[in-house]
Design an enzyme around this catalytic site. Structure first.
Site, PDB file in Angstrom:
ATOM      1  N   ASP A 290       0.861  -1.182   0.000  1.00 26.68           N
ATOM      2  CA  ASP A 290       0.000   0.000   0.000  1.00 26.68           C
ATOM      3  C   ASP A 290       0.897   1.231   0.000  1.00 26.68           C
ATOM      4  O   ASP A 290       2.123   1.133   0.125  1.00 26.68           O
ATOM      5  CB  ASP A 290      -0.883  -0.037   1.263  1.00 26.68           C
ATOM      6  CG  ASP A 290      -2.011   0.991   1.278  1.00 26.68           C
ATOM      7  OD1 ASP A 290      -2.301   1.594   0.222  1.00 26.68           O
ATOM      8  OD2 ASP A 290      -2.613   1.193   2.355  1.00 26.68           O
ATOM      9  N   TYR A 464      -5.020   4.347   0.698  1.00 32.41           N
ATOM     10  CA  TYR A 464      -6.040   3.458   0.132  1.00 32.41           C
ATOM     11  C   TYR A 464      -5.647   2.928  -1.239  1.00 32.41           C
ATOM     12  O   TYR A 464      -6.435   2.959  -2.182  1.00 32.41           O
ATOM     13  CB  TYR A 464      -7.410   4.151   0.086  1.00 32.41           C
ATOM     14  CG  TYR A 464      -7.789   4.830   1.369  1.00 32.41           C
ATOM     15  CD1 TYR A 464      -7.651   4.175   2.596  1.00 32.41           C
ATOM     16  CD2 TYR A 464      -8.292   6.134   1.370  1.00 32.41           C
ATOM     17  CE1 TYR A 464      -7.990   4.803   3.784  1.00 32.41           C
ATOM     18  CE2 TYR A 464      -8.642   6.769   2.556  1.00 32.41           C
ATOM     19  CZ  TYR A 464      -8.493   6.099   3.766  1.00 32.41           C
ATOM     20  OH  TYR A 464      -8.832   6.719   4.944  1.00 32.41           O
ATOM     21  N   HIS A 465      -4.403   2.430  -1.329  1.00 34.80           N
ATOM     22  CA  HIS A 465      -3.898   1.857  -2.571  1.00 34.80           C
ATOM     23  C   HIS A 465      -3.417   0.422  -2.379  1.00 34.80           C
ATOM     24  O   HIS A 465      -2.303   0.078  -2.770  1.00 34.80           O
ATOM     25  CB  HIS A 465      -2.743   2.714  -3.118  1.00 34.80           C
ATOM     26  CG  HIS A 465      -3.105   4.140  -3.372  1.00 34.80           C
ATOM     27  ND1 HIS A 465      -2.157   5.145  -3.429  1.00 34.80           N
ATOM     28  CD2 HIS A 465      -4.298   4.743  -3.576  1.00 34.80           C
ATOM     29  CE1 HIS A 465      -2.765   6.301  -3.658  1.00 34.80           C
ATOM     30  NE2 HIS A 465      -4.068   6.083  -3.742  1.00 34.80           N
ATOM     31  N   PRO A 466      -4.244  -0.462  -1.788  1.00 36.27           N
ATOM     32  CA  PRO A 466      -3.793  -1.845  -1.576  1.00 36.27           C
ATOM     33  C   PRO A 466      -3.681  -2.598  -2.898  1.00 36.27           C
ATOM     34  O   PRO A 466      -4.474  -2.388  -3.819  1.00 36.27           O
ATOM     35  CB  PRO A 466      -4.888  -2.449  -0.695  1.00 36.27           C
ATOM     36  CG  PRO A 466      -6.116  -1.672  -1.046  1.00 36.27           C
ATOM     37  CD  PRO A 466      -5.636  -0.276  -1.331  1.00 36.27           C
TER      38      PRO A 466
END
Length: 549
Positions: A290, A464-466
């Site tokens: 992330d 919020y970039h998994p």
């Protein structure tokens, strides 16, 4: 119910897939647990903090207590709605850097180097930033625009970067990512231009696509071949059959969960939950990564920030103007200037990203700093920390166990200390002298490594970039989950096409690369041959070996 292709997830990649498969005349069923994306909370860009904090639209995932962040649980929003996370995100559009995709290819994702993915970025884009045929597309379904940058703070941020010695870039998604410049967004005619608006709704009009509301429980695999998807719908359990293939596009959290529930994953973990092993793939759920960021906040000396609207009356005025005209402050996500810079000499392409915002406020919209202020979201792009997504139980209704293992290496801490130092230097430039009164957060008293580390531990948040939990690689790579055609290794007629398959997180926000993944996966599925590679040469700072800027 039956179709040629069954796609799980009407999100960024799933919508693009459905559109391209329907365009080719294939019959497609899209399984989506969430409901409609209608209404101002989703469609009004300035309302972006609402949908990701509403159980109606968000899965509500949380991490396990993060050991390196004092046991904090961090929110992990994922879209549970038509359009998936493209319907609840910040609408920022970033392709990623060319070197990101070349690294993918080096890691075994053959055919996913920058020359290979550039034509798919161009195919999907309808860019409104000018005429740059070598780098940008202007006929695709995905409208990409820039905000008006009417607030002088947006220009002050770019000018401060220039004064600090950094380059200015006219288009970070084109020839030159590195530098300060205007930010791009998936906004069109004042509305969020999600994957649902861009792809799914036009696909539904063809008559070749249908959305099925239901919770996907597992992929049905018979004789080593995926034949359908078991779902819960209307209180009952049924199977949606696929004549050709099943494609998982359910997010980097839910796609590995579904693979595990279907018997694809580490054999020991599956046995622990009493799930028969179909394919022993230890990489399923591993490699979770992330972007983290902190909000550097500053008090403004002039009343020119969005704080003047941070009250019930101000928000009502913005909302009313947007509802009546589709214009005004409601038509922007307010992320209108940005930067990508390198942390130190010897780093060949940017590894720090900035989002600039002309108000001091949390991303979830819950707490504005007292009075007028502004902030930069800043964080490193290539953390070496890795986590996992595992099953909590064999019950499809239960949320998975999410462990990012954030900040688990010394490199993470060193990179964030650098972010704080460089950000203070940027906001200390002459361009901000007319506007900056004082540092709110971390605060000028926070100076030593120990003090900065304590601030990071308490305040760092996910961007919020998994991604990465079903990594793409060579078929003989034991930790790869899918091959370079997105096929799950060890199972026939099953693919994954979403941010799960990213070998490593790309620079910036992941909506753009996720949509590109759906676009490119569609051509692999159709077997029609790939778009011809484009060998445009991206700009790399010629002094990168010896200079940080």
């Amino acid at each position: 119910m039956e179709a040629d292709y069954v796609i799980v997830g009407a999100g960024s990649a799933g919508c693009a897939l459905a559109y391209r498969l329907a365009e080719a005349g294939r019959k497609v069923l899209v399984i989506e647990h969430g409901g409609t994306d209608a209404g101002p909370f989703i469609q009004m860009p300035a309302a972006l903090s609402y949908p990701m904090n509403m159980g109606l639209y968000d899965w509500g995932f949380q991490t396990e207590p993060e050991p390196h962040l004092g046991g904090r649980r961090l929110a992990t929003p994922r879209g549970k709605v038509i359009g998936g996370s493209s319907s609840i995100n910040g609408m920022v559009y970033v392709r990623g850097h060319a070197r990101d995709f070349d690294h993918w290819a080096d890691e075994g994702a053959t055919g996913w180097g920058y020359a290979d993915v550039l034509p798919y970025f161009k195919r999907m884009e309808h860019w409104h930033g000018g005429d740059d045929a070598e780098w940008r597309g202007t006929r695709g379904p995905l409208h990409i625009t820039r905000g008006p940058r009417a607030n002088p703070l947006f220009h002050a941020f770019v000018e401060a970067g220039k004064q600090a010695g950094y380059p200015v870039t006219a288009d970070y998604n084109g020839h030159q990512q590195e530098g300060f410049g205007p930010m791009e967004a998936t906004i069109w005619k004042g509305r969020r231009w999600s994957a649902a608006n861009a792809y799914l709704k036009p696909a539904l009009k063809t008559g070749n696509v249908e959305v099925v509301r239901g919770l996907a429980r597992r992929v049905v695999i018979e004789g080593g071949r995926a034949t359908g998807v078991e779902i819960t719908r209307g209180g009952g359990i049924e199977v949606i059959r696929a004549r050709a293939e099943v494609i998982l596009a359910a997010s980097s959290i839910n796609s590995p969960k579904l693979l595990l529930l279907s018997g694809v994953g580490p054999a020991a973990d599956l046995a622990e939950h009493g799930i028969p092993v179909v394919a022993d793939r230890p990489g399923v759920g591993a490699n979770l990564q992330d972007h983290l960021e902190i909000y550097m906040q500053f008090q403004a000396s002039q009343p020119i920030t969005l704080y003047k609207y941070w009250n019930l009356w101000g928000k009502a005025l913005i909302g009313a103007q947007w509802l009546l005209t589709g214009k005004g402050l409601g038509a922007s996500n307010q992320f209108e200037s940005c930067a990508f810079i390198r942390s130190r000499a010897g780093v060949d392409y940017p590894d720090i990203q900035y989002h600039f915002l002309p108000i001091a406020v949390r991303y979830d919209g819950k707490a504005a700093a007292g009075g007028h202020g502004f902030q930069a979201h800043v964080g490193p792009m290539r953390s070496p920390s890795r986590g996992s997504v595992t099953l909590r139980s064999a019950r499809p209704e239960d949320a998975p166990v999410i462990r990012f293992n954030y900040m688990s290496t010394e490199q993470d801490w060193a990179d964030f200390r650098t972010c704080v130092r460089l950000t203070r230097e940027i906001f200390g430039q002459e361009a901000f002298r007319p506007y900056l009164k004082a540092e709110i957060q971390p605060g000028s008293a926070v100076q030593t490594y120990a003090e900065i580390d304590a601030f990071i531990r308490e305040h760092v948040e996910s961007a919020y970039h998994p991604c990465g939990t079903a990594r793409m690689g060579r078929a003989d790579d034991p930790m790869a989950v899918v091959d370079p055609e997105c096929r799950v290794i060890g199972v026939e007629a099953l693919r994954v096409a979403d941010s799960s398959i990213f070998p490593r997180v790309t620079n910036g926000n992941l909506n753009g690369p996720s949509i590109m993944t759906g676009e490119k996966a569609a051509d692999h599925i159709l077997g029609k041959g790939m778009l011809a590679p484009l060998n445009a040469e991206p700009w790399i700072n010629p002094n990168w070996r010896v200079s940080q800027r």
